[in-house]
Design a protein around this motif. Structure first.
Motif, PDB file in Angstrom:
ATOM      1  N   GLU A 316     -37.985  -8.893 -28.330  1.00  0.00           N
ATOM      2  CA  GLU A 316     -37.158  -9.377 -27.233  1.00  0.00           C
ATOM      3  C   GLU A 316     -36.030  -8.389 -26.942  1.00  0.00           C
ATOM      4  OE1 GLU A 316     -34.108 -13.060 -26.602  1.00  0.00           O
ATOM      5  OE2 GLU A 316     -36.106 -13.558 -27.382  1.00  0.00           O
ATOM      6  N   LEU A 317     -35.786  -8.152 -25.654  1.00  0.00           N
ATOM      7  CA  LEU A 317     -34.622  -7.383 -25.209  1.00  0.00           C
ATOM      8  C   LEU A 317     -33.658  -8.378 -24.568  1.00  0.00           C
ATOM      9  CD1 LEU A 317     -36.309  -4.249 -23.572  1.00  0.00           C
ATOM     10  CD2 LEU A 317     -35.479  -4.524 -25.922  1.00  0.00           C
ATOM     11  N   PRO A 318     -32.568  -8.744 -25.255  1.00  0.00           N
ATOM     12  CA  PRO A 318     -31.674  -9.806 -24.760  1.00  0.00           C
ATOM     13  C   PRO A 318     -31.192  -9.577 -23.336  1.00  0.00           C
ATOM     14  CG  PRO A 318     -31.132  -9.241 -27.023  1.00  0.00           C
ATOM     15  CD  PRO A 318     -32.139  -8.228 -26.571  1.00  0.00           C
ATOM     16  N   GLU A 319     -30.930  -8.316 -22.978  1.00  0.00           N
ATOM     17  CA  GLU A 319     -30.404  -8.049 -21.639  1.00  0.00           C
ATOM     18  C   GLU A 319     -31.441  -8.300 -20.543  1.00  0.00           C
ATOM     19  OE1 GLU A 319     -31.849  -4.113 -23.359  1.00  0.00           O
ATOM     20  OE2 GLU A 319     -30.851  -5.940 -24.046  1.00  0.00           O
ATOM     21  N   GLU A 320     -32.734  -8.392 -20.923  1.00  0.00           N
ATOM     22  CA  GLU A 320     -33.774  -8.643 -19.931  1.00  0.00           C
ATOM     23  C   GLU A 320     -34.353 -10.053 -20.048  1.00  0.00           C
ATOM     24  OE1 GLU A 320     -36.698  -5.588 -19.641  1.00  0.00           O
ATOM     25  OE2 GLU A 320     -35.195  -3.984 -19.532  1.00  0.00           O
ATOM     26  N   ASN A 321     -33.909 -10.804 -21.013  1.00  0.00           N
ATOM     27  CA  ASN A 321     -34.337 -12.198 -21.127  1.00  0.00           C
ATOM     28  C   ASN A 321     -33.357 -13.034 -20.313  1.00  0.00           C
ATOM     29  OD1 ASN A 321     -35.580 -14.527 -21.847  1.00  0.00           O
ATOM     30  ND2 ASN A 321     -35.079 -14.415 -24.021  1.00  0.00           N
ATOM     31  N   ASP A 322     -33.496 -12.922 -18.978  1.00  0.00           N
ATOM     32  CA  ASP A 322     -32.434 -13.383 -18.083  1.00  0.00           C
ATOM     33  C   ASP A 322     -32.747 -14.690 -17.368  1.00  0.00           C
ATOM     34  OD1 ASP A 322     -34.398 -12.392 -16.463  1.00  0.00           O
ATOM     35  OD2 ASP A 322     -33.191 -10.779 -15.591  1.00  0.00           O
ATOM     36  N   PHE A 323     -33.720 -15.427 -17.846  1.00  0.00           N
ATOM     37  CA  PHE A 323     -33.950 -16.766 -17.314  1.00  0.00           C
ATOM     38  C   PHE A 323     -34.633 -17.623 -18.364  1.00  0.00           C
ATOM     39  CE2 PHE A 323     -37.933 -14.645 -16.385  1.00  0.00           C
ATOM     40  CZ  PHE A 323     -38.902 -15.622 -16.532  1.00  0.00           C
ATOM     41  N   THR A 324     -34.443 -18.935 -18.263  1.00  0.00           N
ATOM     42  CA  THR A 324     -35.115 -19.876 -19.154  1.00  0.00           C
ATOM     43  C   THR A 324     -35.845 -20.911 -18.318  1.00  0.00           C
ATOM     44  OG1 THR A 324     -33.160 -21.295 -19.260  1.00  0.00           O
ATOM     45  CG2 THR A 324     -33.377 -19.601 -20.979  1.00  0.00           C
ATOM     46  N   ALA A 327     -39.010 -27.982 -19.362  1.00  0.00           N
ATOM     47  CA  ALA A 327     -39.908 -28.953 -18.739  1.00  0.00           C
ATOM     48  C   ALA A 327     -39.513 -30.360 -19.158  1.00  0.00           C
ATOM     49  CB  ALA A 327     -41.350 -28.672 -19.138  1.00  0.00           C
ATOM     50  N   SER A 328     -39.691 -31.303 -18.236  1.00  0.00           N
ATOM     51  CA  SER A 328     -39.426 -32.699 -18.550  1.00  0.00           C
ATOM     52  C   SER A 328     -40.280 -33.586 -17.651  1.00  0.00           C
ATOM     53  CB  SER A 328     -37.937 -33.033 -18.352  1.00  0.00           C
ATOM     54  OG  SER A 328     -37.574 -32.852 -16.990  1.00  0.00           O
ATOM     55  N   THR A 329     -40.398 -34.842 -18.055  1.00  0.00           N
ATOM     56  CA  THR A 329     -41.115 -35.824 -17.246  1.00  0.00           C
ATOM     57  C   THR A 329     -40.115 -36.853 -16.742  1.00  0.00           C
ATOM     58  OG1 THR A 329     -43.093 -35.542 -18.598  1.00  0.00           O
ATOM     59  CG2 THR A 329     -43.017 -37.477 -17.198  1.00  0.00           C
ATOM     60  N   GLU A 330     -40.067 -36.988 -15.419  1.00  0.00           N
ATOM     61  CA  GLU A 330     -39.100 -37.906 -14.821  1.00  0.00           C
ATOM     62  C   GLU A 330     -39.810 -38.774 -13.784  1.00  0.00           C
ATOM     63  OE1 GLU A 330     -35.880 -35.671 -13.221  1.00  0.00           O
ATOM     64  OE2 GLU A 330     -35.551 -34.503 -15.058  1.00  0.00           O
ATOM     65  N   GLY A 331     -39.846 -40.091 -14.040  1.00  0.00           N
ATOM     66  CA  GLY A 331     -40.436 -41.012 -13.079  1.00  0.00           C
ATOM     67  C   GLY A 331     -41.877 -40.702 -12.749  1.00  0.00           C
ATOM     68  N   GLY A 332     -42.636 -40.263 -13.760  1.00  0.00           N
ATOM     69  CA  GLY A 332     -44.035 -39.958 -13.526  1.00  0.00           C
ATOM     70  C   GLY A 332     -44.282 -38.578 -12.959  1.00  0.00           C
ATOM     71  N   GLN A 333     -43.216 -37.822 -12.729  1.00  0.00           N
ATOM     72  CA  GLN A 333     -43.371 -36.463 -12.223  1.00  0.00           C
ATOM     73  C   GLN A 333     -43.015 -35.450 -13.303  1.00  0.00           C
ATOM     74  OE1 GLN A 333     -40.945 -36.301  -8.620  1.00  0.00           O
ATOM     75  NE2 GLN A 333     -42.822 -36.452  -7.394  1.00  0.00           N
ATOM     76  N   TYR A 334     -43.672 -34.294 -13.249  1.00  0.00           N
ATOM     77  CA  TYR A 334     -43.419 -33.210 -14.188  1.00  0.00           C
ATOM     78  C   TYR A 334     -42.433 -32.248 -13.540  1.00  0.00           C
ATOM     79  CZ  TYR A 334     -44.759 -30.151 -18.083  1.00  0.00           C
ATOM     80  OH  TYR A 334     -44.772 -29.397 -19.242  1.00  0.00           O
ATOM     81  N   VAL A 335     -41.300 -32.042 -14.191  1.00  0.00           N
ATOM     82  CA  VAL A 335     -40.231 -31.244 -13.593  1.00  0.00           C
ATOM     83  C   VAL A 335     -40.026 -29.963 -14.410  1.00  0.00           C
ATOM     84  CG1 VAL A 335     -37.800 -31.163 -12.950  1.00  0.00           C
ATOM     85  CG2 VAL A 335     -39.095 -33.306 -12.726  1.00  0.00           C
ATOM     86  N   LEU A 336     -40.118 -28.837 -13.729  1.00  0.00           N
ATOM     87  CA  LEU A 336     -39.807 -27.546 -14.332  1.00  0.00           C
ATOM     88  C   LEU A 336     -38.457 -27.085 -13.811  1.00  0.00           C
ATOM     89  CD1 LEU A 336     -43.214 -25.639 -13.979  1.00  0.00           C
ATOM     90  CD2 LEU A 336     -42.270 -26.652 -16.045  1.00  0.00           C
ATOM     91  N   THR A 337     -37.590 -26.668 -14.712  1.00  0.00           N
ATOM     92  CA  THR A 337     -36.267 -26.184 -14.321  1.00  0.00           C
ATOM     93  C   THR A 337     -36.116 -24.737 -14.758  1.00  0.00           C
ATOM     94  OG1 THR A 337     -35.337 -28.400 -14.572  1.00  0.00           O
ATOM     95  CG2 THR A 337     -33.784 -26.552 -14.498  1.00  0.00           C
ATOM     96  N   VAL A 338     -35.882 -23.867 -13.797  1.00  0.00           N
ATOM     97  CA  VAL A 338     -35.656 -22.449 -14.083  1.00  0.00           C
ATOM     98  C   VAL A 338     -34.165 -22.168 -13.963  1.00  0.00           C
ATOM     99  CG1 VAL A 338     -36.198 -20.078 -13.428  1.00  0.00           C
ATOM    100  CG2 VAL A 338     -37.926 -21.879 -13.151  1.00  0.00           C
ATOM    101  N   THR A 339     -33.571 -21.660 -15.048  1.00  0.00           N
ATOM    102  CA  THR A 339     -32.142 -21.363 -15.067  1.00  0.00           C
ATOM    103  C   THR A 339     -31.953 -19.861 -15.241  1.00  0.00           C
ATOM    104  OG1 THR A 339     -31.720 -23.510 -16.101  1.00  0.00           O
ATOM    105  CG2 THR A 339     -29.932 -21.896 -16.160  1.00  0.00           C
TER     106      THR A 339
END
Length: 348
Positions: A316-324, A327-339
């Motif tokens: 891993e190069l920390p300076e290039e690991n720039d997003f996370t 995943a979660s399930t909310e109300g029957g929907q699958y939610v992906l969150t990109v930060t």
């Protein structure tokens, strides 16, 4: 296929003798991977387990039991010339003959120079430079494109065919990854244990390998998989990176022409010829653009050898690991969150 539909696996390994592994076999496996369900995407990560003999194939399985973080590499690719992913690294530039570079253990960067090793006709001795680097750095990863001279296979072993006589590559027996993503045909076992692919898996202990079974010209499947791996180092295993790139390709093809995702490319006997491209437009029912032809041609012709569940990654190069991604399930929907972080680079 019926068994795969029943099992619905995440990973599939096809164990086969090299005499049964050729171009048609790899194309068929690529196509079958998308047929477990009704959508256009591949339904599992897959690889072929094979070898010069049964013991070599079993070694490929054993090599994948423990994770591996890539620390050293030898390459002929300018694209990895910075060496930033590796603790030690050496390269021979196959586009600018004679340019080499080394990053010795403990160094912060690559030192670039012109080799003084010359053939009798005055040309740089690329093969000797490559073999010397291979012996000195004992790399975890080898990446190649074009050629570095007469590297050949005989009786399941690699050797350098120097003018003064053949020399075997110096091997330590360590497990490696081999990515010849710019080399035509090198992923084609060609239904023989005497192929270059088998020799890399056998004598060079390439426990994972990805390469084309046809001549490569467009290159998105191979180069794209490599760049998925390089641009977010440590995030994906090798098989995951190549898998994600292929799904990206399928999505793009579907955007252009949904019917094209399900049609076979009309490969000719030589794997690539101008008339094949003309026939591809006939299959599509319209004139395809160069990018559409390239994606269509590349879609089913990359072979992945090794255990697809092997956890082999770049460091891993920390300076290039720039997003996370969470995943979660909310109300029957699958939610992906990109930060994204402050140093996020959409271009990279």
């Amino acid at each position: 296929l019926p068994a795969l539909r029943e099992a619905a696996p995440r990973y599939v390994a096809f164990v086969e003798q090299p005499e049964q592994v050729g171009r048609a076999y790899i194309i068929a496996l690529n196509r079958m991977s998308r047929e477990v369900d009704e959508d256009i995407y591949a339904d599992y990560l897959w690889g072929v387990i094979t070898g010069y003999d049964a013991e070599a194939a079993l070694r490929m399985v054993r090599d994948a039991r423990e994770p591996l973080v890539i620390r050293s590499a030898v390459s002929t690719l300018r694209e990895v010339g910075s060496g930033k992913w590796f603790d030690s690294f050496a390269y021979v530039d196959d586009r600018n003959a004679g340019i080499c570079g080394e990053k010795k253990p403990g160094a912060d960067s690559v030192s670039h120079y012109r080799t003084e090793r010359l053939l009798e006709d005055g040309r740089p001795d690329l093969l000797r430079s490559f073999c010397d680097f291979y012996a000195a750095y004992d790399p975890d990863l080898i990446t190649t494109a074009k050629g570095m001279g007469n590297l050949r296979a005989r009786d399941g072993a690699l050797y350098a065919d120097f003018p003064e006589g053949p020399e075997a590559l110096k091997e330590s027996g360590k497990r490696r990854v081999f990515l010849p993503i710019g080399n035509c045909l090198i992923g084609n076992v060609n239904n023989t244990r005497e192929s270059m692919a088998i020799a890399w898996m056998n004598s060079a202990h390439a426990s994972a390998m990805a390469g084309y079974v046809v001549p490569t010209w467009y290159g998105r499947n191979g180069w794209g998989g490599l760049k998925y791996w390089l641009t977010t180092p440590g995030r994906y295993s090798l098989a995951e990176a190549f898998y994600l790139n292929q799904q990206d390709m399928l999505h793009q093809i579907d955007t252009w022409d949904p019917e094209l995702c399900r049609k076979p490319f009309p490969y000719g006997p030589d794997g690539f010829a101008e008339e094949d491209l003309e026939k591809a437009s006939e299959v599509a029912g319209r004139e395809l653009t160069i990018d559409e032809l390239g994606f269509f041609f590349d879609r089913d012709v990359l072979a992945f050898y090794g255990d697809p569940a092997w956890n082999v990654r770049l460091k891993e190069l920390p300076e290039e690991n720039d997003f996370t991604v969470t995943a979660s399930t909310e109300g029957g929907q699958y939610v992906l969150t990109v930060t994204t972080s402050e140093n996020f680079s959409a271009e990279r």
